[in-house]
Design an enzyme around this catalytic site. Structure first.
Site, PDB file in Angstrom:
ATOM      1  CB  SER A 408      11.683  98.302 112.011  1.00 38.07           C
ATOM      2  OG  SER A 408      12.804  98.241 112.826  1.00 38.07           O
ATOM      3  CG  ASN A 479       9.013  93.732 110.714  1.00 37.96           C
ATOM      4  OD1 ASN A 479       9.271  92.877 109.868  1.00 37.96           O
ATOM      5  ND2 ASN A 479       9.642  94.884 110.784  1.00 37.96           N
TER       6      ASN A 479
END
Ligand code: NAI
Length: 689
Positions: A408, A479
């Site tokens: 991520s 993100n």
């Protein structure tokens, strides 16, 4: 006759085939063809007409690209008048789907038959408006206002078999649909059919209170959205007003809603979800590599979810773990998850068994990877660990096999550098819970080949995801953008807000969950670890974490939680906030909801613009689609870049500049792209057009 409607004749029965495949939207030529076809059938003495679709389905509804343009005759109403005034019977024969205007066309007919497995529905509510061609008046007359409200307010299609039970469809026809429908129509000649518009049996006894109770239940789930309320109002008119007045009411509601911001947002996302799949620069000859067997490395939270998505979509998958214990734990979690779905009635025992059989596990890394056609790695988020795993994968996987990472935050290029096949390495960033969330950020490394990208895209689609291709950077798109909100959360807390004030505004805007409640769900220790690694501080958040308040997993975080996991404001957190503010000599004040919303959304918009400047996202729509599908952003708000356009980029620029100075946050200084668009009077939506 029109090229878009084919005419055939079987004795007394004429057939009109909608031929604008694959989905036969009701564009002008189709409407004109139907109108002319009905007139020709009438002139030819037809006793019955069958309307049927070609291609994938009967009809997907109105042609949305014609919205907002001058209307070309004939209107759908004129076509429906021709059907309802036909001196015989008109039968709709439905295969695939009859959606929106497609179902409304069928509802205007004297009868409807369907192929097994066909679906009917009125999804208009999901595009921000109400069915606009009589659906809200005819459907209640066929099946009753309460059942009609369920279909129209949810927008979800129902299968033909259920449609027969309810009375939407008259019969399911096995075998060749056209031949079956012609035979059915032939047998029906001479029988009496009451048109939906003339039926009163299902509406005359409607108890208004019972209707309101059903509607209240349905509207509970559609917080902040206008079209479900409009649908309820239109269906209500079916039993409170005569048919023609009900139609007029429906038309008014349609016109108001379709011109509104929410409908524009929903259509922006509807078209956007198709556009993101068209990858700029992708050569037509770039072909996805065939994938028969997936191997997932790591059976933790994400690995398990990814493996379930594969099995749910019929792909054989093997999870590789480091120990038998971790493996059994991972597999058991997947099984338990499916068992819960079986218990809830949403999955049959037989389908569960099929899925379970497709999911296997192993601790033999090399022996398993050797059989993979695609590998997705989901081990711990640590570069050294990832590189070690990829070096091993490179040796064990057959040449030509794509190696994907679910990282991520980490650099795909650095991970790829551990292999001798960087062109076959790509990021496939799933979102938690991976078996549920639709978003897949595919991350393009600097050496990823087009075939590799095509493989990640096609495989993502195959396992039910919406893949959006993004560039390689810390946090990728979603993100990275939400990360920029954090400093403003801190500042808002210091300057006057409590956690619930911020969450209330964001949830009022339509977010599934406010940022602080989300932090509690994900674990506040994760953010703290990231801050530590980056050498940044967040005095309030750090003080909360220092007390062991990691969020829901420790029973308290920004909030405290009761045994049912309801969140409650916690005086201890308020005290922390007040103490830190005092220590830092911040004078607290009342902060308006508008300021809270601006300070939550503007940092994301600015970072989104930076992401566009850097080419990390191809288009503003890619960013919006990411937020709708992976971050609980309400589709009827259209995403952060759409929001910025609705505010006007001049306003966005001015506010950013003001908050950058007032809060001493360099991240908020308007990016060059926003400066340029604001100066030109441009919009994100207009970029590249
Ligand atoms: P996790 O800690 O739940 O699972 C990691 C699993 O990998 C463990 O079961 C571990 O035993 C296994 N593992 C470690 N080394 C291995 C090896 N050499 N061979 C085979 N298995 C090995 O972690 P989680 O949350 O599933 O995260 C995995 C990856 O997914 C990380 O890169 C993370 O950043 C990423 N990710 C996590 C999200 C989340 O919300 N948890 C969201 C999106 C991505």
């Amino acid at each position: 006759m029109s090229d878009f409607v084919q005419h055939a004749q079987h004795g007394d029965v004429h057939v009109l085939r909608l031929a604008n495949p694959p989905v036969n939207t009701l564009r002008t030529e189709i409407r004109a063809g139907l109108h002319a076809g009905l007139a020709a059938a009438k002139a030819g003495g037809a006793k019955a007409v069958v309307l049927i679709g070609t291609g994938r389905m009967f009809c997907a509804g109105a042609e949305m690209t014609e919205f907002g343009k001058p209307r070309q005759p004939p209107s759908l109403t004129e076509v429906f008048d021709a059907i309802e005034g036909f001196p015989g019977i008109v039968v709709a024969a439905i295969h695939g789907s009859a959606l929106g205007g497609g179902l409304e066309l069928a509802l205007a007919c004297h009868a409807r038959v369907a192929a097994p497995g066909a679906q009917v529905g009125l999804p208009e509510v999901k595009r921000g408006f109400v069915p606009g061609a009589g659906g809200t008046q005819r459907l209640p007359r066929l099946i009753g206002p309460e059942e009609a409200a369920k279909i129209i307010i949810s927008g979800d299609p129902i299968p033909a078999e259920k449609a027969v039970k309810l009375g939407v469809v008259d019969a399911v026809i096995e075998g060749d649909l056209e031949a079956g429908a012609v035979a059915w129509a032939k047998a029906a000649i001479g029988k009496t059919f009451t048109l939906a518009r003339n039926r009163t049996d299902k509406i005359s006894g409607q108890d208004p209170a019972a209707f309101e109770a059903v509607v209240a239940g349905l509207l509970k789930r559609t917080r902040g959205q206008e079209s479900p309320k409009g649908c309820a109002e239109a269906v209500r008119a079916s039993f409170t007003l005569p048919f023609e007045e009900g139609l007029a009411k429906e038309r008014d509601l349609f016109a108001t809603l379709v011109a509104g911001e929410q409908s524009k947002a929903l259509r922006h996302i509807f078209f956007g979800e198709r556009e993101v799949l068209r990858i700029p620069g992708m050569p037509a000859e770039a072909k996805s590599l065939p994938v028969e067997r997936l191997v997932v490395i790591g059976g933790g939270t994400m690995g398990g979810g990814i493996a379930m998505s594969a099995a749910n979509n019929g792909v054989p998958v093997t999870i590789v773990e480091t120990s038998e214990e971790a493996l059994q734990k991972g597999l058991a979690r997947c099984h338990a998850n499916w068992e819960r779905t079986v218990a809830s009635g949403r999955l049959s025992q037989a389908d569960y068994e099929k899925r379970k059989a497709l999911l296997t596990g192993s601790t033999d890394f090399e022996g398993t990877v050797e059989k993979a056609d695609l590998v997705i790695e989901a081990v711990f988020e640590n570069m050294a660990v990832k590189k070690e795993v990829f070096a091993r994968l490179d040796k064990a996987a057959r040449p030509g096999v794509v190696l994907a990472s679910n990282t991520s935050t980490l650099s795909i290029d650095e991970i790829a550098s551990a292999t001798s096949r960087p062109e076959l390495v790509v990021g496939m960033h799933f979102f938690s819970p991976a078996n549920v969330m639709r978003l897949l950020e595919n991350v393009r490394g600097s050496k990823s080949s087009w075939a590799t990208i095509a493989t990640a895209t096609e495989f993502g689609k195959r396992i039910g995801k919406l893949p959006v291709l993004v560039g390689n950077c810390d946090g990728f798109v979603g993100n990275r953008m939400t990360g920029k909100r954090g400093p403003q959360v801190e500042k808002l807390l210091l300057e006057g807000c409590l956690p619930a004030d911020i969450d209330k505004v964001m949830e009022g805007y339509g977010m599934a969950m406010g940022p602080l409640a989300t932090g509690d769900l994900a674990g506040l220790d994760i953010g703290a670890a990231v801050r530590k690694a980056r050498g940044t501080v967040a005095p309030v958040a750090d003080a909360v974490v220092a007390l062991g308040r990691f969020g829901q997993k420790t029973g308290k975080g920004w909030y405290m939680y009761d045994e049912k996991r309801n969140r409650l404001p916690d005086p201890e957190v308020e005290k922390i906030i007040l103490d830190v503010a005092e220590k830092m000599q911040v004078r607290r004040r009342k902060i308006s909801d508008e300021e809270i919303l601006d300070r939550m959304l503007l940092p994301m918009v600015n970072e989104g613009a930076r992401i566009l400047e850097e080419g990390i996202a191809y288009r503003p729509i890619d960013i919006d689609v990411i937020f709708i599908n992976g971050f609980g952003w309400p589709a009827f708000r259209g995403g952060p870049m759409f929001w910025a356009d609705t505010q006007g980029l001049k306003t966005v620029r001015d506010k950013l500049a003001r908050y950058a100075e007032a809060t001493n946050d360099a991240n908020l200084k308007p990016t060059a792209l926003i400066e340029k668009l604001a100066a030109e009077g441009g919009t994100f939506a207009g970029m590249g057009r």
